[in-house]
Design an enzyme around this catalytic site. Structure first.
Site, mmCIF file in Angstrom:
data_model
loop_
_atom_site.group_PDB
_atom_site.id
_atom_site.type_symbol
_atom_site.label_atom_id
_atom_site.label_comp_id
_atom_site.label_asym_id
_atom_site.label_seq_id
_atom_site.Cartn_x
_atom_site.Cartn_y
_atom_site.Cartn_z
ATOM 1 N N ARG A 235 -39.024 3.508 17.364
ATOM 2 C CA ARG A 235 -39.265 2.631 18.534
ATOM 3 C C ARG A 235 -39.532 3.140 19.792
ATOM 4 N NH1 ARG A 235 -40.165 -0.405 14.902
ATOM 5 N NH2 ARG A 235 -39.225 -2.385 14.146
ATOM 6 N N GLU A 264 -44.409 -2.098 24.451
ATOM 7 C CA GLU A 264 -45.453 -2.747 23.588
ATOM 8 C C GLU A 264 -45.759 -4.239 23.961
ATOM 9 O OE1 GLU A 264 -44.386 -0.052 20.009
ATOM 10 O OE2 GLU A 264 -45.224 -1.970 19.201
ATOM 11 N N HIS A 282 -49.057 1.343 16.733
ATOM 12 C CA HIS A 282 -47.823 0.843 15.855
ATOM 13 C C HIS A 282 -48.351 0.553 14.575
ATOM 14 C CE1 HIS A 282 -43.457 -0.860 16.059
ATOM 15 N NE2 HIS A 282 -43.848 -0.500 14.856
HETATM 16 C C1 GLV Z 1 -42.032 -1.230 11.977
HETATM 17 O O1 GLV Z 1 -42.231 -0.689 12.959
HETATM 18 C C2 GLV Z 1 -41.145 -1.727 11.355
HETATM 19 O O2 GLV Z 1 -39.944 -1.760 11.799
HETATM 20 O O3 GLV Z 1 -41.243 -2.104 10.057
#
Ligand code: GLV
Ligand code: GLV
Length: 325
Positions: A235, A264, A282
């Site tokens: 994250r 983000e 991402h």
């Molecule tokens: C992606 O970042 C997830 O948490 O699935």
């Protein structure tokens, strides 16, 4: 008949399982506004949402019938889980199915930053390649280097398994020491300071919590080798992005490869302008196979909740305890 609000069109494999229910699907291709989510959730029995949807108290309180919030992600930091638990609403995620896919992407980033693949691709497309040269785009070796893994959960271990093929030494730091896997993975447990000081590649695989918020900041960058690379597929908020920009522009570290960002989808223009950086939007779990499996998992969690069972991927089973009702 139960009604389900889904904040984006998910792969068909998952939607098919929910066919007999009344589905309200947000069809946009950017995240719905809070207003839209508040509209969509009215009177619904289940919510399937994405990691980009903040599911706060207002949303959780908006439908008196809500039984389950099924996140289409392994991370559930976008949901106010304690509020949901208090209201007896189950929260689920999609663990397991995206582990290997995210580990693959982590390796794509490690290799891309170390071997300057993006700069090379850019050079080719701009027709700047004039022929093999002794010092053209020299990078760093990956094999036999030291890999530092922060967060040795499922994804961290999948990254470690792949490192075997590169003959790397593995250091890891985790809340709890994991002696059983240490042997299997040939990984050594160290404190965070040692990991930062001794690793050539440092990769983050922690969930976002109050303890991991800004886990890597100015002090941590200063402890790293000048030749070190930071990889982040966890994250964005686990890294202080202002400190990262400083570390990269002042040469405290060699480079970084990021799949996630602190704000983000906003990404600082100071960050984007830096050359020693690989950026991905991402896409850790973004393979056809895995996104399909995640959709099935989210749907099955909803189906279990409708049957009155604790869903297979429930993160707050306490929600069904009587004292919370
Ligand atoms: C992606 O970042 C997830 O948490 O699935
Ligand atoms: C590289 O292509 C080499 O042949 O050394």
């Amino acid at each position: 008949m139960e009604q389900i609000y889904i904040t984006r069109r998910l792969p068909d494999e998952g939607l098919r399982l929910l066919e007999k229910y009344d589905l309200d699907i947000y069809e946009g291709d950017i995240p719905p506004s809070k207003k839209e989510i508040l509209r969509g959730i009215q009177e619904k029995d289940a919510l399937i949402c994405l990691l980009t949807d903040p599911i706060d108290k207002d949303v959780i309180d908006a439908s008196p019938h809500l039984k389950i919030i099924a996140n289409y992600a392994v991370g559930a930091d976008n949901i106010d889980i304690s509020r949901a638990t208090k209201k007896g609403i189950l929260v689920t995620n999609t663990p397991g199915v995206l582990t290997e896919t995210t580990a693959d992407l982590t390796w794509a980033l490690i290799l891309a930053i170390a071997r300057r693949i993006i700069q090379g691709d850019d050079m080719m497309r701009k027709r700047k390649f004039k022929g093999w040269a002794p010092k053209l785009l020299l990078g760093q070796d990956v094999h036999k280097k030291t890999l530092g893994i922060i967060g040795m959960g499922e994804i961290g271990r999948a990254v470690a398994r792949r490192a075997k093929g590169f003959d790397m030494s593995i250091l890891y730091h985790n809340r709890a020491r994991d002696r059983k896997n240490e042997k299997k993975l040939n990984a050594s447990f160290v404190d965070l300071e040692t990991l930062l000081a001794d690793s050539d590649f440092i990769t983050l695989h922690v969930p976002l919590t109050t303890e991991t918020y800004h886990l890597i900041g100015r002090n941590e960058f200063k402890m790293m080798k000048k030749s070190a690379y930071l990889i982040n597929t966890s994250r964005g908020k686990c890294v202080n992005e202002t400190a990262l920009i400083q570390a990269l522009s002042k040469g405290w570290i060699q480079g970084a490869a990021l799949d996630v960002f602190e704000h983000e989808p906003q990404v600082s223009s100071r960050l984007v302008e830096l050359p020693n950086l690989v950026l991905a939007p991402h896409i850790g779990s973004a393979s056809h196979e895995t996104r399909g499996k995640m959709a099935i998992m989210a749907a099955e969690n909803v189906l279990a909740a409708f049957r009155g069972e604790i869903p297979p991927n429930c993160v707050n089973p306490d929600a069904l305890k009587k004292e919370f009702k």
